[in-house]
Design a protein around this motif. Sequence first.
Motif, PDB file in Angstrom:
ATOM      1  N   SER A 197     -32.214 -30.042   7.690  1.00 17.88           N
ATOM      2  CA  SER A 197     -32.984 -29.787   8.910  1.00 17.88           C
ATOM      3  C   SER A 197     -34.456 -30.142   8.773  1.00 17.88           C
ATOM      4  CB  SER A 197     -32.903 -28.296   9.272  1.00 17.88           C
ATOM      5  OG  SER A 197     -31.589 -27.898   9.505  1.00 17.88           O
ATOM      6  N   THR A 227     -27.454 -26.361   5.831  1.00 18.77           N
ATOM      7  CA  THR A 227     -28.156 -26.595   7.098  1.00 18.77           C
ATOM      8  C   THR A 227     -29.656 -26.729   6.867  1.00 18.77           C
ATOM      9  OG1 THR A 227     -26.458 -25.387   8.327  1.00 18.77           O
ATOM     10  CG2 THR A 227     -28.583 -25.668   9.413  1.00 18.77           C
ATOM     11  N   GLU A 235     -36.311 -27.692  13.391  1.00 15.76           N
ATOM     12  CA  GLU A 235     -34.905 -27.274  13.479  1.00 15.76           C
ATOM     13  C   GLU A 235     -34.679 -25.977  12.703  1.00 15.76           C
ATOM     14  OE1 GLU A 235     -32.737 -31.647  13.954  1.00 15.76           O
ATOM     15  OE2 GLU A 235     -33.216 -30.892  11.953  1.00 15.76           O
ATOM     16  N   ARG A 236     -35.348 -25.827  11.550  1.00 17.10           N
ATOM     17  CA  ARG A 236     -35.229 -24.590  10.774  1.00 17.10           C
ATOM     18  C   ARG A 236     -35.721 -23.399  11.585  1.00 17.10           C
ATOM     19  NH1 ARG A 236     -38.089 -27.069   5.483  1.00 17.10           N
ATOM     20  NH2 ARG A 236     -36.512 -28.636   5.057  1.00 17.10           N
TER      21      ARG A 236
END
Length: 194
Positions: A146, A142, A150-151
Motif C-alpha cells: 500500500s 496489505t 492507502e494505509r
Amino acid sequence: MKSILFKYMSKFTSLTEEQQQTIANEIKIDELKKGTILFRQGDVPTKCYFVLSGCIRQYSVDENGKEVTSNFYTEEQAIAVFNNHKLDKSSDYTFLCLEDSILVVGDLAIEQNMYTKYTQLEVMTRKMIEENFANVQDEFATFIASTPEERFKTLLIKRPQLIDRVPQHQLASYLGITPESLSRIKKRLEIDSK
C-alpha cells in the motif's frame, strides 16, 4: 468487565457458563494507569495480557534512538510476545499504556498448569493465536503493497477509533510515514486532526 471476557471465551470454545466462571475466578485483572509500562524492550516477559479496556502501544527504539511504533492493542485484543526462538528470551518491544487500561494478566510461569487444569483454555488460546496470526499476515501483506494514503484509508476502515485515541506522531510511525505526511493525507481526505 468479566462479561467481555466471557463473550470472547465463547467465541473460541464451548465452555459451560460454570467453566467460564471458574476460569475467570482464577484470572487476575489489573487496572493500570496511563503511562504504565507492561515490559520494556530487552526485558524477558513473564506475563501475557488481554485488553478489556484501554489502549496499549507496542514500540521499539532503534540504534539511533528513534521510536518506531509497530502496533496498538485495544479492547478484546491479546498481547503476547513469542520469543522462545531467541536464546535470551528478551522482548524486542516496549509495551506502554496510552490510556488508563483494564487488562487480564496471565502469568507465563503457570500457563501450562492452567492448560492442564482447563484443557478448553488451551484450545481457546490456540484458536486466538491462529486467528491473530492470520490477521497479522493479511495486514502485513496489505501494508507492504500500500501507499501511505492507502494505509491511512485502511486504518479508517479497520481501526477508526485509533485516530482519536493515539497521538498523531505515534500514528504516523505506525503507518510508516512522518507526522507531516500524515497531516497532508488527513487534509487531502478532510479528516480533522486531534
